[in-house]
Design a protein around this motif. Structure first.
Motif, PDB file in Angstrom:
ATOM      1  N   GLU A 200     -12.300 -10.579  -1.355  1.00  0.00           N
ATOM      2  CA  GLU A 200     -10.849 -10.456  -1.245  1.00  0.00           C
ATOM      3  C   GLU A 200     -10.434  -9.417  -0.202  1.00  0.00           C
ATOM      4  N   LEU A 201     -11.314  -8.443   0.072  1.00  0.00           N
ATOM      5  CA  LEU A 201     -11.000  -7.443   1.100  1.00  0.00           C
ATOM      6  C   LEU A 201     -10.968  -8.091   2.473  1.00  0.00           C
ATOM      7  N   GLU A 202     -11.913  -8.993   2.736  1.00  0.00           N
ATOM      8  CA  GLU A 202     -11.927  -9.704   4.014  1.00  0.00           C
ATOM      9  C   GLU A 202     -10.774 -10.692   4.091  1.00  0.00           C
ATOM     10  N   GLU A 203     -10.486 -11.358   2.972  1.00  0.00           N
ATOM     11  CA  GLU A 203      -9.413 -12.356   2.951  1.00  0.00           C
ATOM     12  C   GLU A 203      -8.069 -11.743   3.329  1.00  0.00           C
ATOM     13  N   HIS A 204      -7.810 -10.532   2.852  1.00  0.00           N
ATOM     14  CA  HIS A 204      -6.518  -9.882   3.100  1.00  0.00           C
ATOM     15  C   HIS A 204      -6.595  -8.789   4.168  1.00  0.00           C
ATOM     16  N   GLY A 205      -7.733  -8.654   4.820  1.00  0.00           N
ATOM     17  CA  GLY A 205      -7.864  -7.651   5.877  1.00  0.00           C
ATOM     18  C   GLY A 205      -7.646  -6.236   5.379  1.00  0.00           C
ATOM     19  N   ILE A 206      -8.180  -5.921   4.204  1.00  0.00           N
ATOM     20  CA  ILE A 206      -7.918  -4.626   3.581  1.00  0.00           C
ATOM     21  C   ILE A 206      -8.976  -3.611   3.990  1.00  0.00           C
ATOM     22  N   HIS A 207      -8.518  -2.471   4.454  1.00  0.00           N
ATOM     23  CA  HIS A 207      -9.377  -1.288   4.572  1.00  0.00           C
ATOM     24  C   HIS A 207      -8.499  -0.085   4.301  1.00  0.00           C
ATOM     25  N   LEU A 208      -8.986   0.824   3.506  1.00  0.00           N
ATOM     26  CA  LEU A 208      -8.155   1.887   2.954  1.00  0.00           C
ATOM     27  C   LEU A 208      -7.875   2.991   3.961  1.00  0.00           C
ATOM     28  N   LEU A 209      -6.603   3.346   4.075  1.00  0.00           N
ATOM     29  CA  LEU A 209      -6.167   4.525   4.807  1.00  0.00           C
ATOM     30  C   LEU A 209      -5.268   5.344   3.883  1.00  0.00           C
ATOM     31  N   VAL A 210      -5.401   6.657   3.963  1.00  0.00           N
ATOM     32  CA  VAL A 210      -4.581   7.560   3.152  1.00  0.00           C
ATOM     33  C   VAL A 210      -4.054   8.671   4.054  1.00  0.00           C
ATOM     34  N   SER A 211      -2.746   8.897   4.006  1.00  0.00           N
ATOM     35  CA  SER A 211      -2.135   9.979   4.786  1.00  0.00           C
ATOM     36  C   SER A 211      -1.291  10.849   3.865  1.00  0.00           C
ATOM     37  N   PRO A 212      -1.571  12.149   3.800  1.00  0.00           N
ATOM     38  CA  PRO A 212      -0.708  13.040   3.019  1.00  0.00           C
ATOM     39  C   PRO A 212       0.617  13.262   3.731  1.00  0.00           C
ATOM     40  N   THR A 213       1.691  13.371   2.972  1.00  0.00           N
ATOM     41  CA  THR A 213       3.002  13.698   3.527  1.00  0.00           C
ATOM     42  C   THR A 213       3.255  15.194   3.353  1.00  0.00           C
ATOM     43  N   PRO A 214       4.246  15.748   4.032  1.00  0.00           N
ATOM     44  CA  PRO A 214       4.528  17.181   3.870  1.00  0.00           C
ATOM     45  C   PRO A 214       4.991  17.569   2.478  1.00  0.00           C
ATOM     46  N   ARG A 215       5.293  16.582   1.619  1.00  0.00           N
ATOM     47  CA  ARG A 215       5.819  16.866   0.281  1.00  0.00           C
ATOM     48  C   ARG A 215       4.801  16.646  -0.825  1.00  0.00           C
ATOM     49  N   GLY A 216       3.537  16.524  -0.468  1.00  0.00           N
ATOM     50  CA  GLY A 216       2.504  16.382  -1.478  1.00  0.00           C
ATOM     51  C   GLY A 216       2.256  14.965  -1.935  1.00  0.00           C
ATOM     52  N   GLU A 217       3.025  14.011  -1.439  1.00  0.00           N
ATOM     53  CA  GLU A 217       2.771  12.616  -1.757  1.00  0.00           C
ATOM     54  C   GLU A 217       1.799  12.036  -0.725  1.00  0.00           C
ATOM     55  N   LEU A 218       1.357  10.804  -0.975  1.00  0.00           N
ATOM     56  CA  LEU A 218       0.379  10.159  -0.100  1.00  0.00           C
ATOM     57  C   LEU A 218       0.887   8.791   0.315  1.00  0.00           C
ATOM     58  N   ILE A 219       0.680   8.434   1.572  1.00  0.00           N
ATOM     59  CA  ILE A 219       0.893   7.070   2.035  1.00  0.00           C
ATOM     60  C   ILE A 219      -0.454   6.366   1.988  1.00  0.00           C
ATOM     61  N   ILE A 220      -0.503   5.196   1.331  1.00  0.00           N
ATOM     62  CA  ILE A 220      -1.756   4.448   1.257  1.00  0.00           C
ATOM     63  C   ILE A 220      -1.537   3.008   1.706  1.00  0.00           C
ATOM     64  N   GLY A 221      -2.559   2.389   2.174  1.00  0.00           N
ATOM     65  CA  GLY A 221      -2.576   0.998   2.604  1.00  0.00           C
ATOM     66  C   GLY A 221      -3.959   0.754   3.191  1.00  0.00           C
ATOM     67  N   ASP A 222      -4.171  -0.328   3.863  1.00  0.00           N
ATOM     68  CA  ASP A 222      -3.202  -1.363   4.103  1.00  0.00           C
ATOM     69  C   ASP A 222      -3.916  -2.693   4.150  1.00  0.00           C
ATOM     70  N   SER A 223      -3.134  -3.759   4.186  1.00  0.00           N
ATOM     71  CA  SER A 223      -3.660  -5.112   4.338  1.00  0.00           C
ATOM     72  C   SER A 223      -3.242  -5.626   5.704  1.00  0.00           C
ATOM     73  N   HIS A 224      -3.795  -6.765   6.135  1.00  0.00           N
ATOM     74  CA  HIS A 224      -3.467  -7.330   7.440  1.00  0.00           C
ATOM     75  C   HIS A 224      -3.314  -8.842   7.301  1.00  0.00           C
ATOM     76  N   HIS A 225      -2.087  -9.321   7.574  1.00  0.00           N
ATOM     77  CA  HIS A 225      -1.822 -10.754   7.583  1.00  0.00           C
ATOM     78  C   HIS A 225      -1.141 -11.089   8.909  1.00  0.00           C
ATOM     79  N   TYR A 226      -1.646 -12.106   9.602  1.00  0.00           N
ATOM     80  CA  TYR A 226      -1.225 -12.402  10.962  1.00  0.00           C
ATOM     81  C   TYR A 226      -0.490 -13.734  11.013  1.00  0.00           C
ATOM     82  N   GLY A 227       0.455 -13.831  11.955  1.00  0.00           N
ATOM     83  CA  GLY A 227       1.174 -15.076  12.168  1.00  0.00           C
ATOM     84  C   GLY A 227       2.229 -14.912  13.235  1.00  0.00           C
ATOM     85  N   ALA A 228       3.015 -15.974  13.439  1.00  0.00           N
ATOM     86  CA  ALA A 228       4.087 -15.920  14.428  1.00  0.00           C
ATOM     87  C   ALA A 228       5.237 -15.045  13.953  1.00  0.00           C
ATOM     88  N   ASP A 229       5.414 -14.960  12.650  1.00  0.00           N
ATOM     89  CA  ASP A 229       6.467 -14.141  12.050  1.00  0.00           C
ATOM     90  C   ASP A 229       5.885 -13.396  10.861  1.00  0.00           C
TER      91      ASP A 229
END
Length: 376
Positions: free
Chosen positions: A268-297
């Motif tokens: 399922e990781l390959e199917e949805h193009g998932i590889h984990l990235l984590v970025s801390p914000t200045p307020r102690g929260e975290l941004i996490i992702g991501d998946s990859h889906h491609y198309g014209a729109d």
């Protein structure tokens, strides 16, 4: 009547547009930037804010990322936005991922000048008081930086307006471009040079020329989360899954073993193009992702199952439960003839398009290079 005259007109106020604006303004040119929304809303504010040098493939992209690093540092100081300069951590969860990091450190890193350290044993256990001890190794990318894009991009706009005299026209749609002239909802603008930095909008301007590049749109599912136990994460985090996505690693022979593991154990990781990235914000929260889906729109519909995979990966990697604060959809231009295109559409008209999700990493130096080329 013309709205005004300028030396260089830039369409788009994302990181590419702002990078070109800075490169032109610091050379003494009169610069005008046109943006269809009231504030930048595209890829440049929906991302992780990671300016990665370590992940870029050897050659032009690596060189652009290294040159962009100095620009990000200078901008943060001048514009007053938060920047993390203490590198990134790429965590190896399996023996296959560890072997790839070993090979990278032994051959590619010294050969091409990647500044990295491979942390194992006590060095790994000492990270954040043992928070990552359940991993086999960690690659510390010493040159990697990270900003909080939602604050950095508006701060950069304010800095360019205040200190460099760049004129911004927000909530202004550019309807048409011809050599030396822009037609917008606010009137006409004469310009010696016009640079189109339209992100993933391939249909509003120069549609025929851009269509020849066969670009697509990539959409990504992303979340902002609050860790149940805040251990003070102060670095961007990646995992060995990123080694099959980033060009610094993906062509190494050892990457194939990671791909096989994914196909056999977590297809399922390959199917949805998932590889984990984590970025801390200045307020102690975290941004996490991501998946990859491609198309014209970019489809507006997010799958909850994909978010659950991302949350599970992040909780296992970080060693703590996560509470979702916010969900959104990232988007960027993708899959053109290379990682980016600089298209000479007409005399004095240039389109600069990213075809990968590394605009924050290479955009500042790409703006410098493009403007230098325009000025001969």
């Amino acid at each position: 009547m013309p709205l005004h005259d300028t030396d260089i007109a830039i369409v788009g106020a994302g990181i590419l547009g702002l990078s070109h604006a800075y490169a032109a303004a610091r050379r003494g040119l009169k610069v005008s930037v046109f943006e269809r929304s009231a504030t930048p809303l595209g890829a440049s504010v929906r991302n992780f804010g990671q300016a990665l040098v370590t992940g870029q493939p050897p050659g032009p992209m690596f060189a652009l990322a290294r040159d962009s690093r100095a620009l990000w540092s200078a901008w943060a100081e001048a514009a007053g936005f938060h920047i993390r300069r203490n590198g990134s951590l790429l965590l190896a969860r399996t023996r296959a991922e560890e072997e790839l990091l070993e090979a990278f450190c032994e051959v590619r890193a010294p050969e091409h000048g990647y500044r990295v350290e491979l942390l194992r044993g006590d060095a790994l256990h000492d990270l954040y008081r043992g928070q990552f001890s359940h991993h086999r190794a960690a690659l510390l990318g010493l040159d990697d930086q990270q900003v909080y894009s939602r604050e950095a991009i508006p701060a950069l706009v304010d800095y360019l307006r205040r200190e460099h005299g760049v004129q911004f026209h927000f909530s202004t749609l550019v309807r048409d471009i011809e050599p030396g002239l822009i037609h917008s909802t606010a009137g006409r603008c004469r310009a010696e040079q016009i640079v189109l930095c339209s992100g993933h909008d391939y249909q509003t301007l120069l549609a025929e020329q851009i269509a020849a590049l066969h670009p697509q749109v990539c959409r990504l599912q992303m979340l902002r989360v609050r860790p149940e136990r805040d251990f003070g994460l102060d670095q961007a985090v990646l995992t060995g899954l990123s080694c099959v996505h980033y060009g610094a690693f993906s062509d190494l022979p050892e990457a194939e073993a990671i791909r096989e593991q994914i196909r056999e154990q977590q297809p399922e990781l390959e199917e949805h193009g998932i590889h984990l990235l984590v970025s801390p914000t200045p307020r102690g929260e975290l941004i996490i992702g991501d998946s990859h889906h491609y198309g014209a729109d970019a489809s507006p519909f997010n799958a909850e199952a994909v978010d659950e995979i991302l949350l599970g990966l992040a909780e296992q990697t970080l060693g703590t439960r996560l509470a979702v604060v916010e969900r959104w959809q990232g988007v960027y231009g993708a899959r053109g003839p290379g990682p980016f295109s600089v298209l000479k559409a007409a005399p004095g008209v240039t389109a600069v398009l990213m075809h990968s999700g590394v605009g924050m990493s290479v955009g500042p130096a790409l703006g410098e290079r493009t403007v230098a080329g325009l000025l001969g």
